[in-house]
Write a protein that holds these residues in place. Structure first.
Motif, PDB file in Angstrom:
ATOM      1  N   ALA A  69      -6.723   0.207  -1.816  1.00  0.00           N
ATOM      2  CA  ALA A  69      -7.770  -0.237  -1.050  1.00  0.00           C
ATOM      3  C   ALA A  69      -8.156  -1.516  -1.015  1.00  0.00           C
ATOM      4  N   TYR A  70      -7.693  -2.346  -2.071  1.00  0.00           N
ATOM      5  CA  TYR A  70      -7.557  -3.887  -2.187  1.00  0.00           C
ATOM      6  C   TYR A  70      -6.637  -4.468  -1.241  1.00  0.00           C
ATOM      7  N   CYS A  71      -5.446  -3.968  -1.173  1.00  0.00           N
ATOM      8  CA  CYS A  71      -4.509  -4.459  -0.057  1.00  0.00           C
ATOM      9  C   CYS A  71      -5.207  -4.055   1.339  1.00  0.00           C
ATOM     10  N   TYR A  72      -5.732  -3.065   1.613  1.00  0.00           N
ATOM     11  CA  TYR A  72      -6.124  -2.911   3.120  1.00  0.00           C
ATOM     12  C   TYR A  72      -7.451  -3.757   3.077  1.00  0.00           C
ATOM     13  N   GLN A  73      -8.536  -3.879   2.038  1.00  0.00           N
ATOM     14  CA  GLN A  73      -9.801  -4.904   2.190  1.00  0.00           C
ATOM     15  C   GLN A  73      -9.308  -5.972   2.639  1.00  0.00           C
ATOM     16  N   ALA A 104       0.722  -1.305  -0.005  1.00  0.00           N
ATOM     17  CA  ALA A 104       0.140   0.067  -0.004  1.00  0.00           C
ATOM     18  C   ALA A 104       0.763   1.062  -0.078  1.00  0.00           C
ATOM     19  N   ASP A 105       1.973   1.169   0.781  1.00  0.00           N
ATOM     20  CA  ASP A 105       2.942   2.438   0.761  1.00  0.00           C
ATOM     21  C   ASP A 105       3.591   2.680  -0.656  1.00  0.00           C
ATOM     22  N   VAL A 106       3.850   1.628  -1.096  1.00  0.00           N
ATOM     23  CA  VAL A 106       4.098   1.566  -2.756  1.00  0.00           C
ATOM     24  C   VAL A 106       3.380   2.322  -3.529  1.00  0.00           C
ATOM     25  N   GLY A 107       2.065   2.116  -3.429  1.00  0.00           N
ATOM     26  CA  GLY A 107       0.806   2.571  -4.212  1.00  0.00           C
ATOM     27  C   GLY A 107       0.912   4.138  -3.889  1.00  0.00           C
ATOM     28  N   GLU A 125      -8.900  -1.550  11.080  1.00  0.00           N
ATOM     29  CA  GLU A 125      -8.844  -0.249  10.636  1.00  0.00           C
ATOM     30  C   GLU A 125      -8.412  -0.053   9.406  1.00  0.00           C
ATOM     31  N   LEU A 126      -7.449  -0.994   8.645  1.00  0.00           N
ATOM     32  CA  LEU A 126      -7.345  -0.733   7.248  1.00  0.00           C
ATOM     33  C   LEU A 126      -8.403  -0.896   6.364  1.00  0.00           C
ATOM     34  N   ARG A 127      -9.247  -2.042   6.936  1.00  0.00           N
ATOM     35  CA  ARG A 127     -10.676  -2.300   5.904  1.00  0.00           C
ATOM     36  C   ARG A 127     -11.530  -0.862   6.093  1.00  0.00           C
ATOM     37  N   THR A 128     -11.461  -0.436   7.203  1.00  0.00           N
ATOM     38  CA  THR A 128     -12.199   1.094   7.184  1.00  0.00           C
ATOM     39  C   THR A 128     -11.695   1.901   6.173  1.00  0.00           C
ATOM     40  N   ARG A 129     -10.270   1.909   6.146  1.00  0.00           N
ATOM     41  CA  ARG A 129      -9.738   2.752   5.034  1.00  0.00           C
ATOM     42  C   ARG A 129     -10.158   2.440   3.857  1.00  0.00           C
ATOM     43  N   ALA A 130     -10.198   1.459   3.505  1.00  0.00           N
ATOM     44  CA  ALA A 130     -10.553   0.650   2.028  1.00  0.00           C
ATOM     45  C   ALA A 130     -11.837   1.339   1.697  1.00  0.00           C
TER      46      ALA A 130
END
Length: 333
Positions: free
Chosen positions: A96-100, A63-66, A106-111
């Motif tokens: 968002a896919y990485c987070y999902q 995600a950081d790379v993205g 918390e990451l899912r909420t960001r997605a």
């Protein structure tokens, strides 16, 4: 299977206590929806099960790379404005896919927030609509999930009216069918319940037609047959013949699956058992039932001092359903 009738008789009271009313060689209500997850091994970027990451760095670093790429695009004046928007949208979806599928709430909420922002910018973003629908589905917000998935499918049909086979169309049709089924399951007596079930049937047929691989087509076929079995149980005599005719045309596709039944998971076997019990032969149904019973028997007998009822309670509620229905089939004439 020897002793099938005796076991069925011994469990009769337990069946009544734990599972409520059942019908031999029929379809009963299910606590979970195994049919929605047939074919999970396929490469389904839009519809993967939420699996805990072995380490957050597996998700955060990509995600950081993205994000780094997004920053470079935003400051690179050599990239045309229209192209920049396209690249940014793609990268945001992938972040968002990485987070999902991180396994981190918390990451899912960001997605979820990223998908919502993408849809606000582009209401016709099929990927964002479909992936956000999955987040809403997993949160049991089925009404919103349905609205989003319907919008994604409508947009795909408009953009690609004649695209078959299609991985995306297969996924959208299959997933929307499962959503309709879940809403139907929440209240089978609702005024729109028959329409929801009929829609699940038709979408599963569309998923079969759109499936780009044989395993995906077999999975969509099994889903379709299960929905048809439920329709059959709820339909008057006049309509049953057409349902049977339709099911008999699809059943060979499922039976020809290259994966041996012994390698099917128990939930998928239970789905097949209901299909064979409704549309197939008693011998085929008993074969599947025997596999389920043998697979769950060790857990039942883990404590030799336990009563039959105590043994059943060692299983999950879903496994109790699987085992009891399998025993009903084995005890049948």
């Amino acid at each position: 299977i020897r002793g099938g009738k005796q076991v069925g008789t011994a469990l009769r009271n337990v069946v009544g206590m734990l599972a409520g009313q059942r019908h031999l060689l029929g379809v009963r209500q299910r606590r979970s929806i195994a049919v929605g997850f047939v074919g999970r091994r396929d490469d389904e970027r839009l519809d993967q099960r939420l699996q805990p990451a072995r380490g957050l760095e597996q998700v955060v670093r990509p995600a950081d790379v993205g994000f780094e790429a997004l920053e470079r695009i935003a400051t690179d004046k050599s990239v045309a404005a229209d192209d920049r928007k396209k690249y940014e949208s793609v990268l945001q979806r992938e972040v968002a896919y990485c987070y999902q599928f991180s396994g981190n709430e918390e990451l899912r909420t960001r997605a979820e927030a990223i998908y919502e922002a993408l849809i606000e910018t582009d209401p016709n973003n099929i990927d964002a609509l479909a992936r956000l629908a999955l987040i809403k589905r997993d949160a049991q917000d089925l009404s919103e999930a349905r609205t989003l998935m319907e919008a994604a499918l409508d947009e795909d049909v408009q953009q690609n009216p004649d695209q078959h086979p299609s991985q995306l169309r297969w996924l959208l049709c299959r997933n929307l069918a499962v959503l309709y089924w879940q809403i139907f399951e929440d209240d089978r007596n609702a005024p729109d319940a028959p329409d929801l079930l009929a829609a699940a049937v038709e979408l599963s047929e569309q998923a079969r037609n759109a499936a780009p691989t044989d395993p995906q087509r077999a999975g969509a076929s099994l889903n379709l047959l299960y929905y048809l079995a439920v329709q059959h149980a709820r339909t008057g005599a006049d309509a049953k013949a057409e349902i049977v005719r339709r099911a008999e045309a699809v059943l060979p596709v499922v039976r020809e699956d290259d994966v041996p039944l012994e390698r099917w998971d128990t939930a998928k076997l239970d789905t097949l058992l209901h299909v064979e019990a409704t549309f197939g032969t008693k011998s085929a149904a008993k074969k599947v039932a025997a596999l389920i019973a043998e697979r769950l028997k060790p857990a039942l007998k883990a404590d030799p001092r336990a009563t039959p009822l105590e043994g059943l309670r060692a299983l999950s509620e879903e496994e109790q359903d699987f085992y009891l229905f399998a025993m009903e089939v084995l005890a049948g004439d």
